[in-house]
Design a protein around this motif. Structure first.
Motif, PDB file in Angstrom:
ATOM      1  N   ARG A   1     -12.678   2.032   8.664  1.00  0.00           N
ATOM      2  CA  ARG A   1     -12.723   0.755   9.704  1.00  0.00           C
ATOM      3  C   ARG A   1     -11.662   1.073  10.785  1.00  0.00           C
ATOM      4  O   ARG A   1     -11.958   0.759  11.810  1.00  0.00           O
ATOM      5  CB  ARG A   1     -12.583  -0.246   9.078  1.00  0.00           C
ATOM      6  CG  ARG A   1     -13.293  -1.533   9.734  1.00  0.00           C
ATOM      7  CD  ARG A   1     -13.633  -2.615   8.738  1.00  0.00           C
ATOM      8  NE  ARG A   1     -12.548  -3.254   7.990  1.00  0.00           N
ATOM      9  CZ  ARG A   1     -12.448  -3.864   7.046  1.00  0.00           C
ATOM     10  NH1 ARG A   1     -13.627  -4.111   6.326  1.00  0.00           N
ATOM     11  NH2 ARG A   1     -11.511  -4.358   6.509  1.00  0.00           N
ATOM     12  N   ARG A   2     -10.501   1.587  10.281  1.00  0.00           N
ATOM     13  CA  ARG A   2      -9.410   1.735  10.876  1.00  0.00           C
ATOM     14  C   ARG A   2      -9.539   2.645  11.896  1.00  0.00           C
ATOM     15  O   ARG A   2      -9.195   2.885  13.160  1.00  0.00           O
ATOM     16  CB  ARG A   2      -8.266   2.328  10.083  1.00  0.00           C
ATOM     17  CG  ARG A   2      -6.973   1.563  10.333  1.00  0.00           C
ATOM     18  CD  ARG A   2      -6.091   1.815   8.970  1.00  0.00           C
ATOM     19  NE  ARG A   2      -5.428   0.374   9.062  1.00  0.00           N
ATOM     20  CZ  ARG A   2      -4.320  -0.029   9.901  1.00  0.00           C
ATOM     21  NH1 ARG A   2      -4.001   0.738  10.769  1.00  0.00           N
ATOM     22  NH2 ARG A   2      -3.955  -1.202   9.804  1.00  0.00           N
TER      23      ARG A   2
ATOM     24  N   ALA B   1     -12.670   1.260  -1.762  1.00  0.00           N
ATOM     25  CA  ALA B   1     -12.165   0.582  -0.627  1.00  0.00           C
ATOM     26  C   ALA B   1     -10.995   0.924   0.116  1.00  0.00           C
ATOM     27  O   ALA B   1     -11.280   0.607   1.443  1.00  0.00           O
ATOM     28  CB  ALA B   1     -11.266  -0.725  -1.649  1.00  0.00           C
ATOM     29  N   ARG B   2     -10.337   1.807  -0.383  1.00  0.00           N
ATOM     30  CA  ARG B   2      -9.453   2.339   0.582  1.00  0.00           C
ATOM     31  C   ARG B   2     -10.104   3.525   1.667  1.00  0.00           C
ATOM     32  O   ARG B   2      -9.762   3.450   2.731  1.00  0.00           O
ATOM     33  CB  ARG B   2      -8.589   3.440  -0.211  1.00  0.00           C
ATOM     34  CG  ARG B   2      -7.613   4.313   0.712  1.00  0.00           C
ATOM     35  CD  ARG B   2      -6.148   4.553  -0.121  1.00  0.00           C
ATOM     36  NE  ARG B   2      -5.634   5.761   0.566  1.00  0.00           N
ATOM     37  CZ  ARG B   2      -5.194   5.774   1.668  1.00  0.00           C
ATOM     38  NH1 ARG B   2      -5.378   4.794   2.463  1.00  0.00           N
ATOM     39  NH2 ARG B   2      -4.758   6.652   2.288  1.00  0.00           N
TER      40      ARG B   2
ATOM     41  N   ASP C   1     -12.387   3.267  13.345  1.00  0.00           N
ATOM     42  CA  ASP C   1     -13.213   2.756  14.412  1.00  0.00           C
ATOM     43  C   ASP C   1     -12.261   2.194  15.393  1.00  0.00           C
ATOM     44  O   ASP C   1     -12.766   2.168  16.543  1.00  0.00           O
ATOM     45  CB  ASP C   1     -14.199   2.014  13.737  1.00  0.00           C
ATOM     46  CG  ASP C   1     -15.412   2.872  12.993  1.00  0.00           C
ATOM     47  OD1 ASP C   1     -15.508   4.032  13.285  1.00  0.00           O
ATOM     48  OD2 ASP C   1     -15.887   2.045  12.440  1.00  0.00           O
ATOM     49  N   GLN C   2     -11.415   1.694  14.943  1.00  0.00           N
ATOM     50  CA  GLN C   2     -10.422   0.719  15.945  1.00  0.00           C
ATOM     51  C   GLN C   2      -9.066   1.104  15.893  1.00  0.00           C
ATOM     52  O   GLN C   2      -8.432   0.487  15.061  1.00  0.00           O
ATOM     53  CB  GLN C   2     -10.613  -0.643  15.498  1.00  0.00           C
ATOM     54  CG  GLN C   2     -11.141  -1.161  14.523  1.00  0.00           C
ATOM     55  CD  GLN C   2     -11.369  -2.535  14.048  1.00  0.00           C
ATOM     56  OE1 GLN C   2     -10.443  -3.152  13.462  1.00  0.00           O
ATOM     57  NE2 GLN C   2     -12.529  -2.908  14.256  1.00  0.00           N
TER      58      GLN C   2
ATOM     59  N   THR D   1     -11.606   0.923   4.262  1.00  0.00           N
ATOM     60  CA  THR D   1     -10.852   0.373   5.174  1.00  0.00           C
ATOM     61  C   THR D   1     -10.119   1.431   6.083  1.00  0.00           C
ATOM     62  O   THR D   1     -10.016   1.248   7.324  1.00  0.00           O
ATOM     63  CB  THR D   1      -9.599  -0.283   4.692  1.00  0.00           C
ATOM     64  OG1 THR D   1      -9.601   0.474   3.509  1.00  0.00           O
ATOM     65  CG2 THR D   1     -10.213  -1.742   4.200  1.00  0.00           C
ATOM     66  N   ARG D   2     -10.200   2.655   5.663  1.00  0.00           N
ATOM     67  CA  ARG D   2      -9.720   3.788   6.537  1.00  0.00           C
ATOM     68  C   ARG D   2     -10.674   4.159   7.658  1.00  0.00           C
ATOM     69  O   ARG D   2     -10.402   4.280   8.756  1.00  0.00           O
ATOM     70  CB  ARG D   2      -9.282   5.049   5.667  1.00  0.00           C
ATOM     71  CG  ARG D   2      -8.585   6.158   6.334  1.00  0.00           C
ATOM     72  CD  ARG D   2      -8.626   7.236   5.365  1.00  0.00           C
ATOM     73  NE  ARG D   2      -7.305   7.856   5.482  1.00  0.00           N
ATOM     74  CZ  ARG D   2      -7.171   9.048   4.737  1.00  0.00           C
ATOM     75  NH1 ARG D   2      -7.989   9.582   4.013  1.00  0.00           N
ATOM     76  NH2 ARG D   2      -5.856   9.625   4.932  1.00  0.00           N
TER      77      ARG D   2
END
Lengths: 295, 84
Positions: free
Chosen positions: B79-80, B72-73, B82-83, B76-77
């Motif tokens: 995804r982070r 999960a980490r 990416d933006q 999200t990392r």
């Protein structure tokens, strides 16, 4: 490195491993025929010498108590290392988050641009509220946890906690002991997290309690060992009265050491899991177990 | 060797293969949980209840939970990144 070269390298390695394994297995005693002297002797003398009916716990916490101390500190060091690593990275994340919240123009426009690029379906008007969309997406994720899972999790927390305490304290009588019971106790904490306990955990802040438990467990083991020296015997010798065979308060320091290891293991695993969960939630926008404090 | 022991060994071998053949990491974590449970059964039928107890909790709870949280980490990392 070509595929063929890798395969031939693997073939050589596998052949050597197979030869070594076959050689080793050929020298093993027949199935079910154990002839080790140490094990046979301990199997005979443990009940009369230490009043413990579980030989394995007696070996772990008495005959080889020093080895167990090393083992305990391996877990201690590993969990501390992991927590240090995770907290280091958390600082980065919190900083970045604060920058975007404070409306750092460069970062905000960056976010809008990349948000458009990453999600072509999204219209231009929504791109500005990137952070909020992100938080909502995280929230939606948690809401989708099925009610059956939540209910089962909540019902299981109590019994698992009791089972953990039982296994920790009955290590000298029945299979189990500090390591096993400690992990069961930590599993109860994990269940609280699984059963949507993000909100329930927030006021408790398990991280601090877990740190304290872990420290007490690690230090307590050494303290009991030193108490043996003070009692005029060796380090980690069994100086407490042995009690009656089969009763809860028997086997002297075996019971105390097992309990203290249970506390250590429960603390260490709780610490690791809550740090991980904290990370996960932070990225979703909020910290569950730690208040956000300005540096 | 009793029938139970042989069955447990076979089940562990089968589930171990299944873990390797599952390619999606999230699914693999779940299969690993079942593999851990089967290992616990194996230890139990080979008369090592102490080890089986640890294996139940470590193999089916602690390791899958940690692996899932790590996944999960990482996600999200990514995804982070990416933006930013």
């Amino acid at each position: 490195m070509s595929r063929r070269f890798r395969l031939s390298l693997f073939a050589v390695g596998a052949a050597v491993l197979a030869a070594g394994l076959l050689h080793g297995l050929a020298g093993l005693p027949a199935f079910g025929h154990y002839h080790g002297v140490y094990g046979t002797v301990l199997d005979r003398v443990t009940v009369s010498e230490r009043h413990a009916t579980d030989v394995i716990t007696a070996i772990n916490f008495d005959y080889r108590g020093l080895d167990t101390m090393g083992e305990e500190f391996i877990l201690f060091a590993a969990s501390i290392g992991l927590v240090v690593l995770l907290r280091e990275q958390r600082d980065e994340h919190v900083d970045a988050e604060r920058a975007s919240e404070a409306g750092d123009p460069e970062q905000a426009s960056d976010a809008a641009r990349s948000g458009d690029a990453a999600d072509p379906e999204r219209t231009g008007g929504e791109a500005g509220s990137d952070a909020r969309v992100e938080a909502e997406r995280g929230g939606g994720h948690r809401l989708r946890t099925s009610p059956a899972l939540l209910a089962t999790g909540r019902w299981l927390v109590g019994p698992v906690l009791v089972l953990g305490v039982y296994i920790v304290t009955h290590g000298q009588l029945t299979p189990g002991g500090g390591f096993q019971g400690g992990v069961v106790l930590a599993a109860a904490v994990i269940l609280v997290f699984v059963a949507g306990g993000r909100v329930a955990m927030a006021p408790i802040r398990p991280t601090g309690a877990a740190e304290a438990l872990e420290a007490v467990g690690a230090g307590g083991y050494v303290a009991i060992g030193i108490a043996g020296l003070i009692a005029g015997m060796r380090f980690l010798s069994n100086f407490l009265p042995l009690g009656t065979v089969g009763s809860l308060l028997s086997s002297g320091t075996i019971t105390s050491l097992s309990t203290i290891v249970g506390i250590e293991v429960a603390g260490a695993l709780t610490l690791i899991v809550s740090e991980f969960v904290d990370q996960r939630l932070l990225v979703g926008g909020r910290s569950a177990t730690e208040p956000r404090s300005p540096k | 060797m009793s029938f139970l022991q042989a069955a447990a060994l076979l089940a562990v071998a089968g589930c171990g293969t299944a873990v390797v053949l599952t390619r999606d990491p999230t699914r693999q974590v779940i299969v690993t949980g079942f593999f851990g449970l089967l290992l616990a059964v194996l230890f139990f039928v080979f008369q090592a209840p102490d080890v089986a107890l640890s294996q139940i909790v470590v193999g089916t709870v602690a390791v899958p939970v940690m692996a899932l949280l790590t996944l999960a980490r990482l996600r999200t990392r990514a995804r982070r990144r990416d933006q930013p």
